[in-house]
Each structure stands twice: as C-alpha cells, then as structure tokens.
Enzyme design. Structure first.
Site, PDB file in Angstrom:
ATOM      1  N   HIS A 188      19.601  43.245  27.940  1.00 43.96           N
ATOM      2  CA  HIS A 188      18.661  42.158  27.689  1.00 43.96           C
ATOM      3  C   HIS A 188      18.975  41.436  26.390  1.00 43.96           C
ATOM      4  CE1 HIS A 188      15.266  43.295  30.637  1.00 43.96           C
ATOM      5  NE2 HIS A 188      15.860  42.194  31.013  1.00 43.96           N
ATOM      6  N   GLU A 430      48.568  36.685  39.425  1.00 46.20           N
ATOM      7  CA  GLU A 430      48.123  37.589  38.369  1.00 46.20           C
ATOM      8  C   GLU A 430      48.991  38.841  38.293  1.00 46.20           C
ATOM      9  OE1 GLU A 430      44.057  38.725  39.223  1.00 46.20           O
ATOM     10  OE2 GLU A 430      44.439  38.667  41.367  1.00 46.20           O
ATOM     11  N   ASP A 454      44.479  39.084  33.927  1.00 47.63           N
ATOM     12  CA  ASP A 454      45.265  40.174  34.503  1.00 47.63           C
ATOM     13  C   ASP A 454      46.761  39.945  34.335  1.00 47.63           C
ATOM     14  OD1 ASP A 454      43.243  41.819  35.158  1.00 47.63           O
ATOM     15  OD2 ASP A 454      43.055  41.146  37.234  1.00 47.63           O
ATOM     16  N   CYS A 502      42.725  30.061  36.143  1.00 53.73           N
ATOM     17  CA  CYS A 502      41.305  30.424  36.077  1.00 53.73           C
ATOM     18  C   CYS A 502      41.048  31.554  35.083  1.00 53.73           C
ATOM     19  CB  CYS A 502      40.775  30.781  37.454  1.00 53.73           C
ATOM     20  SG  CYS A 502      41.659  32.123  38.240  1.00 53.73           S
TER      21      CYS A 502
END
Lengths: 577, 86
Positions: A188, A430, A454, A502
């Site tokens: 939280h 990747e 990666d 990405c």
C-alpha cells in the site's frame, strides 16, 4: 556513498533525513484481579477501537485521492469486525489481562493467518494489520501519531518500513522522498507514494540504522538509488537536475496533442506498456499511439481455474475498441516457475528464467494456448490487434506457434466466427540467439519488439536484482548495442514490417538518442513515461542521431558510450537535461 | 434460508476493493450472509474472513442468506459478485 534499492519511481528528491521509528515499546502484561477491572478493560477496548475507527473516518473524509480514501475505508471496515472485537474481549476475560496484550495477541494471530495464505497480495495485506495494531496500541498508550504537517523543510522519510498510516496524514508538503528497508511494489505504501508523487526507493538493507537524522541525501526514485555524504558541488548539481526534471515535467502537458515526430519531422510511434485493467484510462489520457505491449499475465494469475475464451475475448475487445484503431499488441502468456498458477503445471525450478516458461509451455499445451489465441483472434475484429509471442529462441518455435495459430483460425472459421484473417504476428526479441539471426526470422513474422530487460540480462548473464552483480547490467554495453543494431537492421527496407522496443531502455533519455539513430520505429514505454519520451524525441534530429549511433558502434566500453551520449544529450536536450 | 450459486467475475477476485465493497454491502442487511467456498463457510460481514477465503476470479461460490431481509440481501450480493469490474 551510493546505495542501490528497488525503484518505486516518482522522480528525484534532495532533503534532510527524518528517521521514523514506529516500533512500539515492549509492554509488560498487567494482570486483572477483579470482575470490575475486567469489565472496565473491555469498555476501554471498545472506546479505543471506536476512536481509531473515527480517526480513519475523518482521514477518509479529508483525503483527496481515491487510493487514500479506499485504504482508510478498508481499515474502518476491519475495525468494525464483530468477531475481532469479540475475540479480544474473550482474551481479556479468559486470561484476565490488559487490553494491549489482548489487542496484540488477537491481531498478531490474524496477521499470521493472512501471511500464510498463498497469495502475494494477501501477504502484503498482513502489513496493513500490523499498521492498524500499532495504531490501536499507540492510542491505548496515549502516544501521539507522527505529525508530518509540522515539518518546515524538505524532508526524506527513512524507516525500516514505512507504514501506510504515516502517509495518510493530510499535510505532506515537505515530504519530498521516502526510503525504506522493506516494502514491495504492491505494498500500500508504494501505491500511496505513487499516487502522491513522492520519489521513493525501497529495499535498501539496514538503511534506517546507517543514516542519521538531518543527513542530507539524494533520492533517485526513477533509477532506484540514494546517495549520501554529498559535497556542496554534488548538492548543487542535484538541485540543478531536479529543477530541469521539473521544467521537463511542466513542458509535457502540451505534448499530449502533438504527433510523435523527431525534430526533423520523421514519424515514430510512442506506445505504452499495459498489464492491468486500471491502466487503460491512464493510457488514453496521455494519448499514446497504441499499446506496444499488452501483458496478459494478470488475467491468468490469482485464480483457481484458467480464464475462459469468452472472458479473455471480452477484455481484449474492450481494449481494442477503446484504442479506436490504434495498434494493440497482445503478448501471449509469459509465465514461468517464478509466477505460479494452480492450474499451470510448472515445477519449481532452480533457474526459472532459463526454464520452462512462456512460449515453451504454450507450445507443449496446445489446447490451453489455443484458448488465448482464439480470444485474441476474435478481438481482432474490433480494432487493430496484433499477436506477439514471448521468449522465442529459434525459428522452429515460430513455425510451431504459427501452426497452432492456424488451427485456432480454422476453429473459428468452421464456426463462422469473424476475425481478421490477416492479423499481424510478431515476436519478442529477448533471447540473444534471436537477435543474432534476426535477418532469418523477419521473413516469418510481421514485426519484432525488443524486450531489453531480458535481452540484457541474458546477454551479459546478470540477474539485475542481485546487488553484487547488478552493476554489470547496462544499456550501454557494446555487446548489447550490437544485438540491438542487428535486430533493427534486419527489418530495414522490409516493407510493411517494423521493429519496436518494449523494455525500460526505450525510456532512457541517453539510449533514446542511440535508438533513434539506429532506426528504431516504435518506443513502447510505461504510461507515465509516454509524454516525456515524446518530448525528448521531438528534440532529436534523426540525421544527427545517425551520426552519433555510428560513432557509438566504434566505442569499446559501456562507460565510453555513456559518457559520449551524456555529452551529446546536454546539447540536444539543452535546458531539459 | 435462501441460496444461490455464483461465479466470481472480478479479475482481482474478492480481495482489495471488491472485497471491502462486498463487506460494506453485506453490512447494510440484517440477515446473516455467508459465502460457501471450497467447503468452508465465510461470513460476508467479516472483512478478514472474506480476505482469508482467498476467493479468486473464476471461483464458484454458494451464497446463503437467512433473516428477515434475506430475499433483498441475496439479490444484492448476487448481482454485486456477478457484475465484476465496472
């Protein structure tokens, strides 16, 4: 001194350390001897719970942010629990002990029960119980809550663990940063810090014992580190950096309606990464050029049985429709031994990142894979949907995946269910083997998306969460740069095919110059970075970037690359860097 | 007593917000409201019980309601769980 931790984000900060110690002093159990005393203790307990509950209620009413309101509401409901209060009263009556002992005992038990549930989200919630317990005890002891509204200069909160309630107070004007030893991304506190825009770094071991009150420290929430023992020059440079970051931030609002173009008007796409339902609105708000990476894992995790085709279809369809013709690249399931689903049989592995995961699992479980593929295909009728396979390491896997895709298409065709027959199919680059033979793979797919997180990890053989070796993980490693160049070059001059990225590298201000120079066509970044990347790219001349990239390809060390890019960035980004 | 079966639609299951909202809703009724999940019976008015039930998306539940406003309560609880995310 530099200390690395986990980035929670939200920018940069410089300020005075304020160590928060929410530890409760050890209290001796008091024995009650009379019935009257026991009854009084029970009455006191009720009043304390009522008071704390009222506190949360007024915090809820005062809060401006939805997340804070929600959290206060959750605490309030928790305290309204009859069984909780009932059990505490029972403990007082049976053990003839004081209210604090009863509160501690009952809450501790609940906390333990919760932490045993096999669910990451619920494990984090056990921290919330601890937070409420401490608040109850402080109320019982008459200890005042930490009052941050009385701070009068820029402050960095440092603690072993920051409890959410610290951030629920309503005046955080001087709270500029948060540093803690514990706390995960789904805690939280992390969510609250992001909502409030407070730069934060978590997970730095022993830091609350290492630092002292009033030390001046630098918090870089974007990259996940802090610096201490700063010289005057360093402080000046940091202030400068924070000022520029602020300047850049303020210039971003106007970028929303601008097209994604380089300085010399070359067209590029700046798309967003998404992996949660709630992110869709944020993406639409920053007006990105589409979704370059839609992670589907969240639809599969935290459930007891696999999602149905209709269920997946409806979610994909709603994303496709809301994007209104902009591309939506859906990545098929990327799951492995590190993320468990009860219905996916992947054994515990020593090296889950080198193990049975993603496409490897899907190719072996054809019928399971086809459910996802059919859902994506059906959604392709409603927007510009593309399919992307993760973790591809060879051409054979592309053949196999496409065969299964053809079967999924045939299933739908035989039932006269409409879908886009020419749906574009791409792969993540990747695994280094695919970057090396990218020229052989491009003939079989429509696009590549380079997953740098990666790709770098596999190329330099470094787990970036391991602090002893994480220094070797670098966007500027010449070996990594060559693999990226090789991938981009393979797509050049291929009509109607494209190459994107990405990973986090696509949002790195220095790397962006290099990537524009190498000819990357699509930058897929987190929603919060879309406008920043768009702004930075609008300052880059593509021809100049090409020259810079050519120079970089001859540099032999990561340090040289970084230094060179840094000097160019100063000129290109000017007052924003 | 009235009963009804339902499948959890919410992507995040009955944790977090969907869980607290369910409890808030349950508290507005006088009847005793229970969710039967994998053989255990959960009091829908107790947030901790609902959370610890670890009720995930796709799970089957039986709602059991007993009390003066049972019909109203079961309808409201059923449609809340059935609805899933907005």
């Amino acid at each position: 001194m530099k200390y690395l931790g986990n980035k929670v984000g939200n920018g940069l900060a410089l300020g005075k350390v304020y160590i928060i110690n929410t530890k409760i002093p050890k209290i001796k159990t008091r024995n009650l001897t009379t019935v009257g005393a026991i009854n009084k203790e029970k009455e006191d307990l009720k009043q304390i719970i009522e008071k704390v509950s009222k506190d949360y209620e007024s915090l809820e009413n005062e809060a401006l942010e939805d997340e804070i309101k929600q959290l206060c509401n959750f605490y309030k409901i928790l305290l309204s629990s009859n069984s909780l209060i009932g059990t505490m009263e029972e403990v007082i009556a049976k053990e003839k002990c004081d209210k604090i002992t009863a509160i501690t005992k009952v809450m501790k038990q609940k906390e333990e029960e919760l932490s045993l549930v096999d669910n990451a989200y619920l494990k984090e919630r056990s921290k919330d119980i601890e937070d409420v317990t401490n608040k109850l005890i402080r109320k019982a002891l008459g200890i005042k809550e930490i009052d941050l509204s009385r701070l009068d200069e820029d402050t960095i909160l440092v603690a072993e663990e920051i409890s959410p309630s610290v951030l629920l107070s309503n005046n955080l004007k001087y709270v500029k940063g948060i540093v803690s030893e514990l706390g995960g991304k789904t805690s939280h506190v992390a969510i609250l810090a992001s909502t409030l825009g407070i730069p934060s770094v978590f997970g730095i071991k022993e830091i609350s014992k290492t630092l002292n009150d009033d030390d001046i420290i630098y918090v870089n929430g974007n990259e996940g580190y802090i610096e201490t023992n700063l010289t005057e020059t360093q402080k000046k440079n940091i202030k400068d950096k924070i000022r520029k970051e602020e300047l850049l931030k303020n210039s971003l609002i106007e970028m929303k309606d601008k097209k994604s173009r380089t300085k010399d008007n070359q067209k590029l796409e700046i798309t967003a990464n998404a992996g949660e339902l709630s992110e869709l609105d944020k993406l639409l708000e920053v007006n990105c050029d589409g979704i370059g990476l839609f992670r589907t894992e969240f639809l599969f995790l935290n459930r007891s049985i696999p999602p149905t085709e209709d269920y997946l279809f409806n979610i994909y369809k709603s994303f496709a429709e809301k994007l209104n013709g902009k591309p939506l690249i859906i990545r098929t399931l990327d799951i492995g031994g590190d993320k468990k689903c009860p219905y996916i049989d992947i054994k515990e592995e020593q090296n889950p990142f080198l193990g049975y995961r993603a496409i490897r699992y899907c190719l072996d479980n054809k019928e399971f894979f086809k459910v996802s593929l059919r859902a994506i295909l059906r959604a392709s009728k409603y927007g510009n949907v593309k399919i992307m396979y993760p973790m591809i390491s060879s051409l054979e896997e592309i053949y196999k995946a496409n065969e299964i895709l053809d079967e999924a298409k045939a299933d739908l065709a035989s039932k006269n269910i409409p879908f886009n027959k020419n749906i574009k199919v791409g792969i993540m680059i990747e695994v280094p083997s695919t970057a090396i033979v990218a020229d052989m793979l491009i003939d079989e797919v429509d696009f590549f998306s380079i997953g740098t997180n990666d790709l770098i990890q596999y190329t330099v053989a470094v787990d970036r969460l391991n602090p002893t070796v994480s220094g070797l993980y670098s966007f500027y490693n010449p070996g990594v740069i060559r693999l990226i160049k090789n991938t981009i070059d393979a797509v050049k001059d291929k009509k109607s095919k494209f190459v994107g990225m990405c990973g986090e590298m696509a949002a790195d201000p220095l790397a962006i110059i290099l990537l524009v120079g190498l000819g990357l066509q699509e930058f897929s970044v987190n929603a919060s970075m879309v406008l920043k990347v768009k702004k930075l790219i609008s300052l880059i001349d593509s021809n100049e970037a090409k020259d810079i990239a050519n120079k970089i390809l001859k540099l032999k060390t990561a340090k040289e690359v970084e230094t060179y890019l840094d000097s160019k960035a100063k000129k290109i980004y000017g007052k924003y860097y | 007593m009235v009963r009804k079966d339902v499948v959890v639609k919410s992507v995040s299951g009955l944790h977090a917000r969907p869980g607290s909202n369910l409890v808030e809703l349950a508290l507005t009724f006088k009847s005793d409201i229970r969710l039967v999940h994998n053989g255990s019976s959960i009091n829908a008015k107790e947030i901790l019980e609902v959370m610890m039930g670890n009720i995930n998306c796709g799970d089957k539940l039986t709602i059991e309601v007993e009390g003066e406003d049972e019909q109203k309560a079961i309808n409201a609880i059923y449609s809340y769980i059935e609805k899933g995310e907005e």
